[in-house]
Design an enzyme around this catalytic site. Structure first.
Site, PDB file in Angstrom:
ATOM      1  N   CYS A   1      33.090  36.631  37.181  1.00  0.00           N
ATOM      2  CA  CYS A   1      33.432  37.215  35.880  1.00  0.00           C
ATOM      3  C   CYS A   1      32.193  37.710  35.124  1.00  0.00           C
ATOM      4  O   CYS A   1      31.052  37.377  35.462  1.00  0.00           O
ATOM      5  CB  CYS A   1      34.146  36.178  35.025  1.00  0.00           C
TER       6      CYS A   1
ATOM      7  N   ILE B   1      31.411  41.161  38.605  1.00  0.00           N
ATOM      8  CA  ILE B   1      30.870  41.687  39.868  1.00  0.00           C
ATOM      9  C   ILE B   1      31.766  41.169  40.993  1.00  0.00           C
ATOM     10  O   ILE B   1      31.739  39.973  41.310  1.00  0.00           O
ATOM     11  CB  ILE B   1      29.407  41.238  40.066  1.00  0.00           C
TER      12      ILE B   1
ATOM     13  N   CYS C   1      35.625  30.312  32.963  1.00  0.00           N
ATOM     14  CA  CYS C   1      34.596  30.854  32.055  1.00  0.00           C
ATOM     15  C   CYS C   1      34.507  30.026  30.777  1.00  0.00           C
ATOM     16  O   CYS C   1      33.419  29.849  30.223  1.00  0.00           O
ATOM     17  CB  CYS C   1      34.897  32.306  31.713  1.00  0.00           C
TER      18      CYS C   1
ATOM     19  N   GLU D   1      31.351  36.833  32.066  1.00  0.00           N
ATOM     20  CA  GLU D   1      30.725  35.783  31.251  1.00  0.00           C
ATOM     21  C   GLU D   1      29.587  35.078  31.994  1.00  0.00           C
ATOM     22  O   GLU D   1      28.501  34.902  31.428  1.00  0.00           O
ATOM     23  CB  GLU D   1      31.784  34.789  30.768  1.00  0.00           C
TER      24      GLU D   1
END
Ligand code: THU
Length: 130
Positions: free
Chosen positions: A52, A42, A88, A54
């Site tokens: 991200c 987003i 992430c 994740e």
């Protein structure tokens, strides 16, 4: 990896909000409660404020009641193999074990399977903080 997990990641990728990079990513988690949680990247006009796929999936897992990642799938529309970024990896590690498997996929299925340990060796761990 189950077809359900793969399809959840691919469906999530279709929901990505990535107007700036035009690089949609999807992630899906099979959690310890047996449920599948998914998320997409987003982005934001103020670029550093975007995030991200994740962490979107991790947020869905935590708010849905899951507490641990059993398996995870990551897929990017424009890359046969999308390695999770460094940040992430640390976020995934928080909810995974060394042997937790992360499936890196393309639109046909798994291209590479990696353990958490392989993704983030020599990671920050200390019993001082819990
Ligand atoms: N991206 C992810 O969603 N996950 C990753 O692990 C790598 C990068 C996103 C962030 C950004 O929206 C776009 O991909 C391009 O960097």
């Amino acid at each position: 990896m189950s077809q359900t997990l793969f399809e959840a990641a691919r469906t999530a990728m279709e929901k990505a909000y990535a107007p700036y990079s035009k690089f949609p990513v999807g992630a899906a988690i099979l959690a310890d409660d047996g449920k599948v949680y998914a998320g997409a990247n987003i982005e934001n006009l103020s670029f550093p404020q975007g995030w991200c796929a994740e962490p979107t999936a991790i947020g869905a897992m935590i708010m849905g009641g899951g507490r641990k990642i059993v398996e995870m799938a990551v897929i990017a529309e424009k890359l046969a193999l999308c390695p999770p970024c460094g940040g992430c990896r640390q976020k995934i590690a928080e909810f995974a074990d060394a042997q937790t498997r992360v499936f890196l996929c393309d639109d046909q299925g798994v291209q590479k399977t990696m353990t958490m340990e392989e993704l983030l060796p020599f990671s920050f761990k200390t019993e001082i903080l819990g």
